[in-house]
Design an enzyme around this catalytic site. Structure first.
Site, PDB file in Angstrom:
ATOM      1  N   ASP A  68       0.817  -1.218   0.000  1.00  0.00           N
ATOM      2  CA  ASP A  68       0.000   0.000   0.000  1.00  0.00           C
ATOM      3  C   ASP A  68       0.847   1.263   0.000  1.00  0.00           C
ATOM      4  OD1 ASP A  68       0.927  -0.522   2.580  1.00  0.00           O
ATOM      5  OD2 ASP A  68      -1.047  -1.043   3.352  1.00  0.00           O
ATOM      6  N   ASN A 137      -7.341  -3.039  14.423  1.00  0.00           N
ATOM      7  CA  ASN A 137      -8.755  -3.240  14.054  1.00  0.00           C
ATOM      8  C   ASN A 137      -8.929  -4.397  13.074  1.00  0.00           C
ATOM      9  OD1 ASN A 137      -7.842  -2.244  11.618  1.00  0.00           O
ATOM     10  ND2 ASN A 137      -9.113  -0.412  11.603  1.00  0.00           N
ATOM     11  N   HIS A 139      -7.266  -4.804  10.133  1.00  0.00           N
ATOM     12  CA  HIS A 139      -7.019  -4.562   8.707  1.00  0.00           C
ATOM     13  C   HIS A 139      -5.750  -5.276   8.244  1.00  0.00           C
ATOM     14  CE1 HIS A 139      -4.702  -0.612   9.761  1.00  0.00           C
ATOM     15  NE2 HIS A 139      -3.822  -1.518   9.444  1.00  0.00           N
ATOM     16  N   GLU A 144      -9.645  -1.927   5.328  1.00  0.00           N
ATOM     17  CA  GLU A 144     -10.201  -1.599   6.637  1.00  0.00           C
ATOM     18  C   GLU A 144     -11.520  -2.342   6.861  1.00  0.00           C
ATOM     19  OE1 GLU A 144      -8.553   0.140   8.745  1.00  0.00           O
ATOM     20  OE2 GLU A 144      -7.817   2.044   7.943  1.00  0.00           O
TER      21      GLU A 144
HETATM   22  C1  F6R Z   1       1.333  -1.357   6.027  1.00  0.00           C
HETATM   23  C2  F6R Z   1       0.171  -2.227   6.148  1.00  0.00           C
HETATM   24  C3  F6R Z   1      -0.640  -2.216   7.415  1.00  0.00           C
HETATM   25  C4  F6R Z   1       0.195  -2.575   8.636  1.00  0.00           C
HETATM   26  C5  F6R Z   1      -0.662  -2.565   9.890  1.00  0.00           C
HETATM   27  C6  F6R Z   1       0.142  -2.837  11.144  1.00  0.00           C
HETATM   28  O1  F6R Z   1       1.957  -1.542   4.786  1.00  0.00           O
HETATM   29  O2  F6R Z   1      -0.132  -2.923   5.222  1.00  0.00           O
HETATM   30  O3  F6R Z   1      -1.703  -3.131   7.272  1.00  0.00           O
HETATM   31  O4  F6R Z   1       0.770  -3.840   8.463  1.00  0.00           O
HETATM   32  O5  F6R Z   1      -1.281  -1.322  10.029  1.00  0.00           O
HETATM   33  O6  F6R Z   1       1.015  -1.775  11.367  1.00  0.00           O
HETATM   34  P1  F6R Z   1       2.126  -1.832  12.504  1.00  0.00           P
HETATM   35  O7  F6R Z   1       3.118  -2.861  12.090  1.00  0.00           O
HETATM   36  O8  F6R Z   1       2.731  -0.449  12.508  1.00  0.00           O
HETATM   37  O9  F6R Z   1       1.428  -2.182  13.762  1.00  0.00           O
END
Ligand code: F6R
Length: 243
Positions: A68, A137, A139, A144
């Site tokens: 992303d 959450n 995702h 989301e």
């Molecule tokens: C980022 C992504 C997100 C993160 C998720 C967890 O490229 O795809 O889904 O993997 O938000 O983020 P952290 O590792 O910062 O807790």
């Protein structure tokens, strides 16, 4: 089937997973890797950088696709995920610039950019090993929780909680975090041949519990990983607390 591996701490997890990536590249030098950003993979990328410095991992023929990118900022922006990857991994291993694939958050036509990305994944032969993190959450990528989930790479409006957890990339200024992003869709992720989900820390324990024990639901996008044949959850003890 969800396989689960629990490590005593983040450091042990990162070392082991760096070894997994290095071994996968040794077995298939032209491996196609799907990569996440965020706090979770930072240590893993650090370990890969160390292996790279000692000639113990070879990215020279590898292809990467990141999950992303924020919409409305160019790759040169220090808050972009492209800049994050450059800092934490790409500048530290021998990856060929032309085989790094990224969504362009500054694309004039974001929908066309999403189609371009799906076509690029396809023409690379699909993703062999997809690493993903998980949001508190539930995702994955920027898919989301919602009433419906998108299959393919698409444009998303970020939840307030997701913007907050990314504020550090924008000097701690919540108002500076873009409100939209481009993300691989659920099908793009689930079509990877192998998926490894990394989760560390107490804040992930509840969503990991729901992912492992709960039903498939769009309220927890990661629950769709239950449909995949080859998924491994790689956790530290804190994230595995409720299993
Ligand atoms: C980022 C992504 C997100 C993160 C998720 C967890 O490229 O795809 O889904 O993997 O938000 O983020 P952290 O590792 O910062 O807790």
């Amino acid at each position: 089937m969800l396989r689960i591996t629990v490590f005593p701490d983040e450091r042990a997890l990162a070392k082991q997973e760096a070894g997994r990536v290095a071994a996968a590249l040794a077995a298939k030098p032209d491996l196609v890797l799907g990569l996440p950003t965020g706090r979770t993979p930072v240590r893993l990328y650090h370990e890969l950088g160390l292996l790279g410095a000692h000639g113990q991992v070879d990215f020279s023929r590898a292809t990467t696709f990141n999950l992303d990118e924020f919409l409305g900022i160019p790759w040169s922006h220090p808050g972009s995920y492209r800049a994050f990857m450059e800092q934490h991994l790409f500048s530290r291993v021998n990856i060929a610039a032309e085989r790094i694939h990224f969504l362009d958050g500054a694309a004039l036509d974001p929908d066309a950019e999403c189609r371009r990305y799906d076509a690029a994944v396809e023409s690379a032969g699909g993703i062999d090993l997809q690493l993903v993190g998980i949001g508190t959450n539930g995702h994955i990528g920027f898919n989301e929780p919602a009433r419906e989930l998108a299959g393919r790479t698409h444009r998303v409006t970020l939840k307030a909680s997701t913007r907050r957890s990314n504020a550090a990339l924008f000097g701690g200024e919540l108002a500076s975090v873009p409100s939209e992003a481009l993300s691989m869709g659920m099908a793009t992720i689930l079509h990877a041949r192998q998926i490894v989900l990394l989760a560390t820390g107490k804040s992930k324990a509840r969503c990991i519990e729901r992912l492992v024990k709960g039903p498939l639901t769009t309220k927890l996008p990661a629950s769709f990983l239950q449909l995949h044949r080859d998924v491994e959850l790689v956790l530290d003890q804190a994230a595995a607390e409720f299993l």
